[in-house]
Write a protein that holds these residues in place. Structure first.
Motif, PDB file in Angstrom:
ATOM      1  N   ILE A   1       0.821  -1.209   0.000  1.00  0.00           N
ATOM      2  CA  ILE A   1       0.000   0.000   0.000  1.00  0.00           C
ATOM      3  C   ILE A   1       0.856   1.261   0.000  1.00  0.00           C
ATOM      4  O   ILE A   1       0.483   2.269  -0.590  1.00  0.00           O
ATOM      5  N   VAL A   2       1.996   1.206   0.668  1.00  0.00           N
ATOM      6  CA  VAL A   2       2.837   2.400   0.799  1.00  0.00           C
ATOM      7  C   VAL A   2       4.204   2.154   0.174  1.00  0.00           C
ATOM      8  O   VAL A   2       4.769   1.065   0.270  1.00  0.00           O
ATOM      9  N   ARG A   3       4.727   3.186  -0.459  1.00  0.00           N
ATOM     10  CA  ARG A   3       6.061   3.115  -1.065  1.00  0.00           C
ATOM     11  C   ARG A   3       7.119   3.530  -0.043  1.00  0.00           C
ATOM     12  O   ARG A   3       6.811   4.145   0.982  1.00  0.00           O
ATOM     13  N   GLY A   4       8.384   3.199  -0.369  1.00  0.00           N
ATOM     14  CA  GLY A   4       9.488   3.742   0.409  1.00  0.00           C
ATOM     15  C   GLY A   4       9.647   5.225   0.119  1.00  0.00           C
ATOM     16  O   GLY A   4       8.846   5.826  -0.620  1.00  0.00           O
ATOM     17  N   VAL A   5      10.661   5.838   0.684  1.00  0.00           N
ATOM     18  CA  VAL A   5      10.903   7.267   0.452  1.00  0.00           C
ATOM     19  C   VAL A   5      11.182   7.501  -1.034  1.00  0.00           C
ATOM     20  O   VAL A   5      12.016   6.821  -1.643  1.00  0.00           O
ATOM     21  N   MET A   6      10.473   8.450  -1.625  1.00  0.00           N
ATOM     22  CA  MET A   6      10.689   8.808  -3.026  1.00  0.00           C
ATOM     23  C   MET A   6      11.605  10.039  -3.074  1.00  0.00           C
ATOM     24  O   MET A   6      11.255  11.106  -2.558  1.00  0.00           O
ATOM     25  N   PHE A   7      12.770   9.872  -3.660  1.00  0.00           N
ATOM     26  CA  PHE A   7      13.735  10.956  -3.801  1.00  0.00           C
ATOM     27  C   PHE A   7      13.664  11.524  -5.209  1.00  0.00           C
ATOM     28  O   PHE A   7      13.507  10.780  -6.194  1.00  0.00           O
TER      29      PHE A   7
END
Length: 566
Positions: free
Chosen positions: A481-487
């Motif tokens: 449902i949730v992604r890791g940190v998007m840089f």
């Protein structure tokens, strides 16, 4: 800034008054509060949500968020009071209370005081009628069910009470020492004065002998209409024709899905004086252990702050042993991977000094001593208004009856007016602590290193400054449902060439600062800096060029930085 609204928490507002109050907060504090309709009810009333955050420290949707709603069931009006009280707590505390100030500077609160405006308006009418949730007719009416007793205020006193009628075969009798109190006949008892007890109302199609209580034509339960674990009418009463079929539920579902920054939520109901945690549809043994432990820890903290015991819906709060009850909490957790609680506000039992009672089974059978305690509470604390003395009434179909008994709306389902504020005042501290525990992405540092020949290495480092991990629950990870940190690096300037690294990429999931093991654990924490992450790029650009950098996590918010190459 205009004058702060001064709401009355001892009075339940009608829809127009609720609307006026919410807009008064927004007008008084436009930098903290905005109000918007997330949809229309069946009868066309706006479903209001107040968004509360300090907009000077960032946009609402770029901060981790907490959702609270109330009054999804029509006569559970104290749920609306709880949400309004929390709104007042936040706005009046900003700049005064350090914790509230930090909360609004770093998080967003989405507050929906009344999810069922039509049902609440019917309950608050001059001649009230009590429905479960919505005023929509459901299920399709059986013509045979159109006749019978319609529950309503028949004597015009603004209350719906009970009627007692002399009947030698009735199951009830007057208490020997307290004739106002009706108690059950004992096993095999005969020869006394007995009564039938009926809900207050009028009877259509009366044959002079038999009476059936007419099913309410509005039997929808909006809390059963949510998508997760939805089941049809034959398995779950009031669930509606299909998931999110009702405009009120659809509005909430659409809003929440459009705001993935929501990581935790509370829904206020009445009554029982308990905090309920997931799941309603499975046992603790079937839950992800780490999520169960998180629910238990926050729930225990809620008990410490509010005095309300924390219960599992599955294990402790079933209406019938064989019944499986789904609802909002299962949808929030199962589909969104967010933390969620249902709070059942108010316990007349506790007020009357009854303790240690079985929550649901009490309504099936309980000692008469409990009834006497409740009656004393009505007399001594409620001016005799919680249990209304029986008064003779000439019923249009039944003739001589008496009307009286417990006032469900004003003293049983909801606290009496003078106790409402004290009851809801238990909860802001717990809500603050949950919201402040949400993950929060923070900028740690930026670095620029000159490598020669207009080539530069750029680094952006961030951390999760919240207690919870950026994904909030393990279920959110399992369901992707949730992604890791998007840089992201902005290389839109034609003078900038990206030599190494991607312009946008997904980094790791960040843990929070909650300790994951005891200091006496058998093995050390394998990743003691799992709350930190960084991105690195190599670019060619002239000295003095400014480059924007962004890091964003779905539930932990967004940070931005701008570096100058020098």
């Amino acid at each position: 800034m205009d004058h702060m609204p001064t709401p009355r928490f001892d009075v339940f507002p009608r829809h127009a008054e609720l609307t006026q109050l919410l807009y008064a907060y927004a007008e008084a504090h436009p930098e903290l509060v905005s109000v918007a309709s997330i949809g229309k009810s069946l009868e066309g009333r706006d479903i209001w949500v107040a968004t509360v955050t300090n907009t000077r420290t960032g946009e609402a949707h770029h901060k981790p968020a907490f959702w609270a709603d109330g009054n999804i069931h029509s006569i559970e009006l104290t749920g609306c009071t709880a949400v309004l009280y929390y709104l007042h707590h936040l706005v009046s505390g900003y700049g005064v209370d350090e914790e509230v100030t930090r909360l609004l500077d770093t998080r967003t609160l989405y507050l929906c005081p009344r999810l069922s405006p039509d049902g609440a308006e019917l309950a608050l009418a001059d001649k009230p009628r009590h429905v479960r949730s919505s005023t929509r007719a459901w299920p399709a009416a059986d013509p045979a069910a159109m006749e019978g007793l319609t529950i309503e205020d028949i004597d015009g006193d603004g209350r719906i009470l009970s009627m007692r009628i002399h009947d030698s075969n009735g199951p009830w009798k007057k208490h020997a020492d307290e004739p106002r109190l009706m108690v059950a006949r004992t096993l095999g008892e005969t020869g006394g004065e007995y009564y039938r007890i009926l809900p207050e109302g009028s009877i259509s199609g009366f044959d002079g002998l038999t009476i059936k209580v007419r099913p309410s034509p509005q039997r929808l339960d909006l809390n059963r209409n949510f998508p997760s674990f939805w089941r049809g009418e034959h398995e779950q009463k009031g669930a509606g024709p299909f998931p999110a079929s009702e405009p009120e539920v659809r509005a909430m579902v659409a809003f929440v899905l459009a705001h993935p920054n929501i990581g935790a939520a509370i829904s206020y109901h009445t009554f029982s004086g308990v905090i309920l945690r997931p799941m309603g549809t499975m046992s603790d043994a079937d839950m992800i252990p780490e999520d169960l432990w998180s629910f238990q820890r926050f729930s225990e903290h809620g008990t410490a702050l509010t005095g309300y015991p924390a219960l599992s819906v599955w294990h402790d709060f079933k209406y019938h042993p064989g019944e499986v009850v789904g609802g909002t909490q299962d949808w929030f957790y199962e589909q969104l991977g967010a933390l969620y609680w249902t709070v059942e506000l108010w316990s007349p039992h506790r007020q009357a000094g009854i303790s240690g009672y079985p929550w649901i089974d009490w309504f099936r059978e309980h000692p008469v001593e409990d009834d006497l305690k409740l009656l004393r509470w009505s007399d001594e604390q409620c001016g005799g208004l919680a249990h209304v003395d029986w008064q003779p009434f000439d019923h249009p179909q039944l003739g001589a009856v008496e009307i009286g008994g417990w006032d469900q709306l004003n003293y049983w389902r909801n606290p009496p007016p003078e106790l409402r504020e004290a009851e809801v005042a238990r909860f802001p501290a717990w809500m603050d602590s949950i919201a402040l525990s949400l993950p929060r992405l923070e900028l740690l540092k930026t670095e620029v290193e000159a490598l020669g020949g207009d080539i530069w290495r750029i680094r952006l480092a961030v951390r999760n400054g919240g207690w919870l991990p950026a994904y909030v629950t393990r279920l959110a990870l399992a369901h992707n449902i949730v992604r890791g940190v998007m840089f992201e690096i902005d290389v839109g300037d034609p003078a900038v060439t990206l030599l190494a690294g991607k312009p946008c990429f997904e980094g790791p999931q960040l843990m929070g600062h909650a300790p994951r093991k005891s200091l006496l654990a058998l093995s050390p924490e394998p990743e003691p800096t799992a709350d930190l992450a960084f991105a690195e790029w190599m670019v060619r650009a002239p000295a003095g060029t400014r480059i924007a950098l962004t890091a964003q996590a779905d539930r932990a918010g967004r940070v931005q930085a701008c570096v100058t190459l020098h």
